[in-house]
Write a protein that holds these residues in place. Sequence first.
Motif, PDB file in Angstrom:
ATOM      1  N   ARG A   4       0.846  -1.191   0.000  1.00  0.00           N
ATOM      2  CA  ARG A   4       0.000   0.000   0.000  1.00  0.00           C
ATOM      3  C   ARG A   4       0.882   1.241   0.000  1.00  0.00           C
ATOM      4  N   LEU A   5       0.504   2.231  -0.785  1.00  0.00           N
ATOM      5  CA  LEU A   5       1.275   3.466  -0.900  1.00  0.00           C
ATOM      6  C   LEU A   5       0.608   4.589  -0.112  1.00  0.00           C
ATOM      7  N   ILE A  64      -6.545   5.703  -0.927  1.00  0.00           N
ATOM      8  CA  ILE A  64      -5.249   5.885  -0.259  1.00  0.00           C
ATOM      9  C   ILE A  64      -5.409   5.421   1.184  1.00  0.00           C
ATOM     10  N   ASP A 292       0.904  13.991  -2.601  1.00  0.00           N
ATOM     11  CA  ASP A 292      -0.045  13.077  -3.251  1.00  0.00           C
ATOM     12  C   ASP A 292       0.070  13.121  -4.773  1.00  0.00           C
ATOM     13  N   LEU A 295       2.589  10.559  -5.604  1.00  0.00           N
ATOM     14  CA  LEU A 295       2.001   9.215  -5.515  1.00  0.00           C
ATOM     15  C   LEU A 295       1.189   8.921  -6.774  1.00  0.00           C
ATOM     16  N   GLU A 296       0.388   9.869  -7.163  1.00  0.00           N
ATOM     17  CA  GLU A 296      -0.457   9.733  -8.352  1.00  0.00           C
ATOM     18  C   GLU A 296       0.385   9.485  -9.605  1.00  0.00           C
ATOM     19  N   VAL A 299       2.071   5.923  -9.678  1.00  0.00           N
ATOM     20  CA  VAL A 299       1.160   4.860 -10.112  1.00  0.00           C
ATOM     21  C   VAL A 299       1.074   4.832 -11.638  1.00  0.00           C
ATOM     22  N   LYS A 314      -6.529   1.928  -6.586  1.00  0.00           N
ATOM     23  CA  LYS A 314      -5.735   3.035  -7.138  1.00  0.00           C
ATOM     24  C   LYS A 314      -4.320   3.122  -6.571  1.00  0.00           C
ATOM     25  N   THR A 315      -4.104   2.616  -5.360  1.00  0.00           N
ATOM     26  CA  THR A 315      -2.782   2.776  -4.747  1.00  0.00           C
ATOM     27  C   THR A 315      -2.246   1.507  -4.092  1.00  0.00           C
TER      28      THR A 315
END
Length: 319
Positions: A4-5, A64, A292, A295-296, A299, A314-315
């Motif tokens: 998990r991020l 998230i 964030d 992070l986006e 991915v 998504k994460t």
Amino acid sequence: MKIRLGYVAIALNLPKVTSSSTVTYSRYSKIKSETERLNKLKEVTRSNIVDLEKILNYNIANNIHFYRITSNLIPLVTHPDVEFNYRQYFKRDFEHIGNIIKNSDMRVDTHPDQFNVINSIKENVVNNTITNLKFQSQLFEDINYKNGKMVIHIGGAQGGKEESMKRFIDNLKYFPNDIVKKLILENDDKIFTATDVLDICKDTKLPMVLDVHHHICKNEGTDLKKILKNIFNTWDNDILPPKVHFSTPREFENDRKHADYINAKDFLEFLHLAKEIVDRDFDIMIEAKKKDLALEKLVKDLKDIDSKIEFLDKTTIKI
């Protein structure tokens, strides 16, 4: 293996939202009446809590599951000349925040500032550290989050590294148990290597968070392959999965400064190393200037690099 991020404190996709607004003591002391001073502290605290709720809801909407709460949520909370019974005024607000976290099964932690030094040779610094960490510990109590963790570095090296490591262990014995049980220890980029911190964790029975970037900057020739399994094993008696910090050097390989975004190729290389060595679930805190947004982008970049990589949402990565 599931990863998990998460990201740190500020959601840049939410303009003008921050849970870190503060009041300087200089400004506070210039407010004439006690009532006005208290109202200012309440106003800023309320704004921070409202924005924290917005960030948490944003995290939930974007799958998230891992987030670092700011250490500056309550202004002047540990200042010796400020009396602010925030726990009384915001009890229901904290309970509400805690319910959001609990109902979403989100992992949250904090990273107290660098002036918190457990192994300091100065008694007042150690005492101030206890005071500051007590506040962080109470925050988890206020939101009824039993899995709360606080990331802390080992500190300085006065008297030599070996002596300062011993002093950390000795000083820690005087810290309240409600603080100690929430600590996780992190390697740094100047003094204490991952091997040093691992040795301290074995002695104190505390879990360790590996900072991959710091290891690149300060490793004394130790290959991560040789110690990664032992680092993850420090979490064996904890309900939470191991935690890793990941960032990309800004300009050159061992640049201590963090880049805006994450190098996806290096990140994927680390995931494959972890798969080879430990093959267990863990969480990664992305420490990048763009929060964030980084992070986006990570991915998206991972999907572009490896079309076979599987995202459970998504994460959350499955590898």
